[in-house]
Scaffold this motif. Structure first.
Motif, PDB file in Angstrom:
ATOM      1  N   GLU A  82      44.863  31.746  45.607  1.00 53.49           N
ATOM      2  CA  GLU A  82      46.127  32.279  44.757  1.00 53.49           C
ATOM      3  C   GLU A  82      45.949  32.284  43.306  1.00 53.49           C
ATOM      4  O   GLU A  82      46.502  33.044  42.646  1.00 53.49           O
ATOM      5  N   ALA A  83      44.865  31.352  42.846  1.00 51.43           N
ATOM      6  CA  ALA A  83      44.753  31.333  41.353  1.00 51.43           C
ATOM      7  C   ALA A  83      43.500  30.801  40.687  1.00 51.43           C
ATOM      8  O   ALA A  83      42.613  30.561  41.662  1.00 51.43           O
ATOM      9  N   GLY A  97      46.265  33.662  37.639  1.00 50.50           N
ATOM     10  CA  GLY A  97      45.782  34.646  38.203  1.00 50.50           C
ATOM     11  C   GLY A  97      44.423  35.143  37.756  1.00 50.50           C
ATOM     12  O   GLY A  97      44.272  34.993  36.431  1.00 50.50           O
ATOM     13  N   ARG A  98      43.710  35.636  38.733  1.00 44.68           N
ATOM     14  CA  ARG A  98      42.261  36.078  38.285  1.00 44.68           C
ATOM     15  C   ARG A  98      42.332  37.325  36.959  1.00 44.68           C
ATOM     16  O   ARG A  98      41.527  37.247  36.051  1.00 44.68           O
ATOM     17  N   SER A 150      45.677  39.535  40.376  1.00 44.68           N
ATOM     18  CA  SER A 150      46.573  38.680  39.675  1.00 44.68           C
ATOM     19  C   SER A 150      48.009  38.397  40.112  1.00 44.68           C
ATOM     20  O   SER A 150      48.579  39.210  40.660  1.00 44.68           O
ATOM     21  N   LEU A 151      48.377  37.030  40.388  1.00 47.54           N
ATOM     22  CA  LEU A 151      49.516  36.527  40.543  1.00 47.54           C
ATOM     23  C   LEU A 151      50.475  36.246  39.496  1.00 47.54           C
ATOM     24  O   LEU A 151      49.731  36.021  38.418  1.00 47.54           O
TER      25      LEU A 151
END
Length: 181
Positions: A82-83, A97-98, A150-151
């Motif tokens: 997730e991250a 996020g990435r 990206s979250l």
């Protein structure tokens, strides 16, 4: 996040000293205000940081550690599904996020280059290495954005543009500690 070039070092070179300042939802970390001093050869250090985060974002590594050139300042980055968790020596800084991580690192590296890289002599190999790493990182940042990786974690959030500590020669004001709960 901010990269700073220390003032009053004489003629610019690829070995100029500088500092890093990171602030996120979970904490902050900076290379200034420590004994012993944790200022680093900033151009070499950012080149290494760009290459390390590139490895993380391309999936070649799930964990990377970064240590500033010729100093003891360190950070670590760990990916999950997730991250990305960003940590300094004293604990967590952010969970992002990435794509957000890629964007803040790219933005800070580009800002420093725009403001100071032209002063480094063109024959200095460090400047060439920096530009090459920056161009390579731009590609992975763009690909990461396009993947939608990206979250909405906003781990650096509104703190991204926070004012970094003041750097005066080899000394700096201590960072105020603000705990986010």
């Amino acid at each position: 996040m901010k990269f700073l070039l220390r003032p009053d070092q004489g003629d610019p070179s690829g070995f100029d000293l500088g500092d890093m300042f990171w602030r996120g939802e979970l904490g902050e970390v900076a290379s200034v205000g420590h004994v012993p001093d944790q200022g680093m050869m900033i151009w070499i250090s950012i080149t290494d940081l760009l290459d390390s985060v590139h490895e993380l974002l391309t999936g070649r590594s799930g964990n990377v550690s970064f240590i500033g050139a010729d100093c003891s300042f360190r950070m670590s980055f760990k990916t999950t599904r997730e991250a990305v968790s960003v940590r300094g020596p004293s604990g967590p800084v952010a969970r992002v996020g990435r794509a957000e991580l890629a964007e803040v690192v790219l933005s800070a590296a580009e800002e420093l280059a725009r403001e100071h890289l032209s002063g480094v002599p063109p024959q200095d190999g460090v400047a060439d290495d920096y530009v090459t790493a920056l161009e390579r990182f731009r590609l992975v940042a763009r690909a990461t954005r396009q993947e939608g990786a990206s979250l909405p974690l906003s781990g650096f959030g509104t703190n991204l543009n926070a004012t970094p500590p003041q750097v005066r020669g080899d000394h700096a004001s201590p960072l105020p500690v603000r705990r986010v709960e």
